[in-house]
Design a protein around this motif. Sequence first.
Motif, PDB file in Angstrom:
ATOM      1  N   ALA A  38       0.083  36.108   5.877  1.00 29.65           N
ATOM      2  CA  ALA A  38      -0.215  36.393   4.342  1.00 29.65           C
ATOM      3  C   ALA A  38      -1.031  35.158   3.970  1.00 29.65           C
ATOM      4  O   ALA A  38      -0.953  34.606   2.869  1.00 29.65           O
ATOM      5  CB  ALA A  38       1.238  35.943   3.752  1.00 29.65           C
ATOM      6  N   SER A  39      -2.147  35.015   4.662  1.00 25.50           N
ATOM      7  CA  SER A  39      -3.067  33.729   4.523  1.00 25.50           C
ATOM      8  C   SER A  39      -3.784  34.035   3.219  1.00 25.50           C
ATOM      9  O   SER A  39      -4.052  32.997   2.536  1.00 25.50           O
ATOM     10  CB  SER A  39      -4.003  33.396   5.658  1.00 25.50           C
ATOM     11  OG  SER A  39      -4.484  34.625   5.750  1.00 25.50           O
ATOM     12  N   ARG A  40      -4.302  35.153   2.920  1.00 28.62           N
ATOM     13  CA  ARG A  40      -4.952  35.527   1.846  1.00 28.62           C
ATOM     14  C   ARG A  40      -4.113  35.543   0.808  1.00 28.62           C
ATOM     15  O   ARG A  40      -4.414  34.914  -0.648  1.00 28.62           O
ATOM     16  CB  ARG A  40      -5.703  36.653   1.812  1.00 28.62           C
ATOM     17  CG  ARG A  40      -7.063  36.464   2.835  1.00 28.62           C
ATOM     18  CD  ARG A  40      -7.954  37.674   2.750  1.00 28.62           C
ATOM     19  NE  ARG A  40      -7.205  39.184   2.694  1.00 28.62           N
ATOM     20  CZ  ARG A  40      -7.180  39.823   3.755  1.00 28.62           C
ATOM     21  NH1 ARG A  40      -7.714  39.309   5.047  1.00 28.62           N
ATOM     22  NH2 ARG A  40      -6.518  40.685   3.990  1.00 28.62           N
ATOM     23  N   LEU A  41      -2.940  36.128   0.577  1.00 28.67           N
ATOM     24  CA  LEU A  41      -2.006  36.306  -0.483  1.00 28.67           C
ATOM     25  C   LEU A  41      -1.156  34.858  -0.745  1.00 28.67           C
ATOM     26  O   LEU A  41      -1.320  34.531  -2.079  1.00 28.67           O
ATOM     27  CB  LEU A  41      -0.716  36.996   0.100  1.00 28.67           C
ATOM     28  CG  LEU A  41       0.365  37.137  -1.150  1.00 28.67           C
ATOM     29  CD1 LEU A  41      -0.091  37.857  -2.439  1.00 28.67           C
ATOM     30  CD2 LEU A  41       1.580  37.918  -0.364  1.00 28.67           C
ATOM     31  N   LEU A  42      -1.336  33.924  -0.128  1.00 27.97           N
ATOM     32  CA  LEU A  42      -0.869  32.563  -0.224  1.00 27.97           C
ATOM     33  C   LEU A  42      -1.857  31.815  -1.171  1.00 27.97           C
ATOM     34  O   LEU A  42      -1.522  30.673  -1.414  1.00 27.97           O
ATOM     35  CB  LEU A  42      -0.342  31.895   1.022  1.00 27.97           C
ATOM     36  CG  LEU A  42       0.994  32.356   1.607  1.00 27.97           C
ATOM     37  CD1 LEU A  42       1.382  31.904   3.060  1.00 27.97           C
ATOM     38  CD2 LEU A  42       2.237  32.317   0.646  1.00 27.97           C
ATOM     39  N   THR A  43      -3.189  32.126  -1.004  1.00 30.17           N
ATOM     40  CA  THR A  43      -4.212  31.527  -1.686  1.00 30.17           C
ATOM     41  C   THR A  43      -4.374  31.863  -3.099  1.00 30.17           C
ATOM     42  O   THR A  43      -5.067  31.257  -3.930  1.00 30.17           O
ATOM     43  CB  THR A  43      -5.363  31.543  -1.065  1.00 30.17           C
ATOM     44  OG1 THR A  43      -5.713  32.775  -1.082  1.00 30.17           O
ATOM     45  CG2 THR A  43      -5.298  30.966   0.385  1.00 30.17           C
ATOM     46  N   ILE A  44      -3.586  32.966  -3.613  1.00 30.96           N
ATOM     47  CA  ILE A  44      -3.641  33.343  -5.081  1.00 30.96           C
ATOM     48  C   ILE A  44      -3.455  32.375  -5.948  1.00 30.96           C
ATOM     49  O   ILE A  44      -2.203  31.655  -5.643  1.00 30.96           O
ATOM     50  CB  ILE A  44      -2.783  34.631  -5.198  1.00 30.96           C
ATOM     51  CG1 ILE A  44      -3.146  35.935  -4.335  1.00 30.96           C
ATOM     52  CG2 ILE A  44      -2.826  34.877  -6.806  1.00 30.96           C
ATOM     53  CD1 ILE A  44      -2.593  36.990  -4.435  1.00 30.96           C
ATOM     54  N   PRO A  45      -4.308  31.736  -6.740  1.00 34.13           N
ATOM     55  CA  PRO A  45      -3.868  30.665  -8.003  1.00 34.13           C
ATOM     56  C   PRO A  45      -2.700  30.785  -8.638  1.00 34.13           C
ATOM     57  O   PRO A  45      -1.936  29.742  -8.809  1.00 34.13           O
ATOM     58  CB  PRO A  45      -5.081  30.592  -8.618  1.00 34.13           C
ATOM     59  CG  PRO A  45      -6.235  31.366  -7.925  1.00 34.13           C
ATOM     60  CD  PRO A  45      -5.454  32.501  -7.070  1.00 34.13           C
TER      61      PRO A  45
END
Length: 140
Positions: free
Chosen positions: A112-119
Amino acid sequence: LEPLEDNLQMLEATATLIRDEHSSPWLRVVQAAAAEVSGSGAMRCLDGRPDSCDLVSDAGSEEVSVLTLDALMELLALQDAANERPGVESWPPICALKLDVEGAELRVLKGASRLLTIPSLHVVHFEFLPDLLVERHGSA
Protein backbone atom coordinates in the motif's frame (compact mmCIF):
# COMPACT_ATOMS: atom_id res chain seq x y z
CA LEU A 1 -11.73 -7.01 -0.05
CA GLU A 2 -12.93 -10.45 0.99
CA PRO A 3 -11.31 -13.62 -0.34
CA LEU A 4 -13.67 -16.32 0.98
CA GLU A 5 -16.88 -17.12 -0.89
CA ASP A 6 -19.12 -17.60 2.17
CA ASN A 7 -17.99 -14.33 3.75
CA LEU A 8 -18.18 -12.57 0.38
CA GLN A 9 -21.88 -13.39 -0.02
CA MET A 10 -22.71 -11.96 3.42
CA LEU A 11 -20.60 -8.87 2.82
CA GLU A 12 -22.13 -8.26 -0.62
CA ALA A 13 -25.66 -8.53 0.83
CA THR A 14 -24.77 -5.99 3.52
CA ALA A 15 -23.11 -3.69 0.96
CA THR A 16 -26.23 -3.82 -1.22
CA LEU A 17 -28.41 -2.72 1.70
CA ILE A 18 -26.05 0.15 2.51
CA ARG A 19 -25.81 1.26 -1.15
CA ASP A 20 -29.60 1.22 -1.49
CA GLU A 21 -30.23 3.06 1.77
CA HIS A 22 -27.55 5.72 1.30
CA SER A 23 -27.36 5.95 -2.53
CA SER A 24 -23.63 5.35 -2.30
CA PRO A 25 -21.89 4.28 -5.53
CA TRP A 26 -18.53 4.29 -3.71
CA LEU A 27 -19.12 1.10 -1.74
CA ARG A 28 -17.88 -1.96 -3.61
CA VAL A 29 -16.89 -5.48 -2.64
CA VAL A 30 -14.01 -7.22 -4.43
CA GLN A 31 -13.27 -10.92 -4.02
CA ALA A 32 -9.56 -11.08 -3.25
CA ALA A 33 -7.10 -11.30 -0.40
CA ALA A 34 -4.77 -8.40 0.40
CA ALA A 35 -0.98 -8.83 0.52
CA GLU A 36 2.30 -7.19 -0.49
CA VAL A 37 2.28 -8.71 -4.01
CA SER A 38 -0.67 -9.29 -6.38
CA GLY A 39 -1.28 -12.72 -7.88
CA SER A 40 -2.97 -15.80 -6.46
CA GLY A 41 -2.66 -17.86 -3.33
CA ALA A 42 -4.42 -20.27 -1.07
CA MET A 43 -6.35 -19.58 2.11
CA ARG A 44 -5.89 -22.03 4.96
CA CYS A 45 -8.46 -21.76 7.74
CA LEU A 46 -7.82 -23.42 11.09
CA ASP A 47 -10.62 -25.85 11.93
CA GLY A 48 -12.62 -24.41 9.01
CA ARG A 49 -13.18 -21.15 10.91
CA PRO A 50 -13.36 -18.12 8.58
CA ASP A 51 -11.99 -15.87 11.35
CA SER A 52 -8.75 -17.86 11.55
CA CYS A 53 -7.57 -17.92 7.94
CA ASP A 54 -4.14 -17.16 6.56
CA LEU A 55 -2.81 -16.68 3.05
CA VAL A 56 -0.28 -19.45 2.42
CA SER A 57 1.95 -20.50 -0.45
CA ASP A 58 1.14 -24.20 -0.18
CA ALA A 59 -2.18 -25.77 -1.10
CA GLY A 60 -4.99 -24.53 1.11
CA SER A 61 -8.70 -24.95 1.39
CA GLU A 62 -9.59 -22.28 -1.16
CA GLU A 63 -7.61 -20.78 -4.06
CA VAL A 64 -7.99 -16.98 -4.07
CA SER A 65 -6.97 -13.91 -6.03
CA VAL A 66 -4.52 -11.64 -4.23
CA LEU A 67 -4.27 -7.86 -4.65
CA THR A 68 -2.10 -5.20 -3.12
CA LEU A 69 -4.10 -2.23 -1.86
CA ASP A 70 -2.36 -0.12 -4.52
CA ALA A 71 -3.49 -2.61 -7.21
CA LEU A 72 -7.01 -2.47 -5.77
CA MET A 73 -7.07 1.29 -6.28
CA GLU A 74 -5.97 0.80 -9.90
CA LEU A 75 -8.60 -1.92 -10.45
CA LEU A 76 -11.38 0.30 -9.11
CA ALA A 77 -10.23 3.18 -11.33
CA LEU A 78 -10.35 0.89 -14.39
CA GLN A 79 -13.83 -0.34 -13.42
CA ASP A 80 -14.99 3.27 -13.05
CA ALA A 81 -13.67 4.13 -16.53
CA ALA A 82 -15.23 1.02 -18.09
CA ASN A 83 -18.61 1.76 -16.50
CA GLU A 84 -18.42 5.48 -17.29
CA ARG A 85 -18.54 6.39 -13.60
CA PRO A 86 -16.61 9.29 -12.14
CA GLY A 87 -13.03 8.18 -11.54
CA VAL A 88 -10.82 7.95 -8.50
CA GLU A 89 -10.08 11.66 -8.62
CA SER A 90 -13.75 12.39 -7.84
CA TRP A 91 -14.04 9.91 -4.96
CA PRO A 92 -14.61 11.31 -1.50
CA PRO A 93 -11.24 11.70 0.24
CA ILE A 94 -9.91 8.51 1.81
CA CYS A 95 -9.28 9.54 5.40
CA ALA A 96 -9.05 6.16 7.18
CA LEU A 97 -7.92 2.64 6.47
CA LYS A 98 -9.02 -0.28 8.66
CA LEU A 99 -7.30 -3.63 8.38
CA ASP A 100 -8.66 -6.90 9.75
CA VAL A 101 -6.22 -9.35 8.24
CA GLU A 102 -5.49 -11.73 11.12
CA GLY A 103 -1.77 -11.04 11.61
CA ALA A 104 -0.91 -10.12 8.00
CA GLU A 105 -0.90 -6.35 8.59
CA LEU A 106 2.74 -5.81 7.63
CA ARG A 107 2.31 -7.80 4.39
CA VAL A 108 -0.76 -5.76 3.48
CA LEU A 109 0.85 -2.41 4.32
CA LYS A 110 3.88 -3.28 2.17
CA GLY A 111 1.48 -3.42 -0.78
CA ALA A 112 0.00 0.00 0.00
CA SER A 113 2.94 2.36 -0.53
CA ARG A 114 1.01 4.72 -2.85
CA LEU A 115 -2.22 4.52 -0.86
CA LEU A 116 -0.36 5.43 2.34
CA THR A 117 0.90 8.66 0.74
CA ILE A 118 -2.60 10.05 0.09
CA PRO A 119 -2.64 13.39 1.97
CA SER A 120 -6.18 12.91 3.28
CA LEU A 121 -5.33 9.54 4.92
CA HIS A 122 -5.02 10.36 8.61
CA VAL A 123 -5.68 7.02 10.34
CA VAL A 124 -4.61 3.42 9.79
CA HIS A 125 -6.37 1.13 12.28
CA PHE A 126 -5.43 -2.49 12.92
CA GLU A 127 -5.35 -4.94 15.80
CA PHE A 128 -2.01 -5.95 17.24
CA LEU A 129 -2.07 -9.49 18.60
CA PRO A 130 1.50 -10.52 19.50
CA ASP A 131 0.58 -14.18 20.02
CA LEU A 132 -0.99 -14.39 16.56
CA LEU A 133 2.02 -12.62 15.06
CA VAL A 134 4.38 -15.18 16.60
CA GLU A 135 2.13 -18.06 15.48
CA ARG A 136 2.01 -16.79 11.88
CA HIS A 137 5.51 -15.40 11.42
CA GLY A 138 7.72 -16.88 14.14
CA SER A 139 8.51 -13.65 16.04
CA ALA A 140 6.76 -10.52 17.26
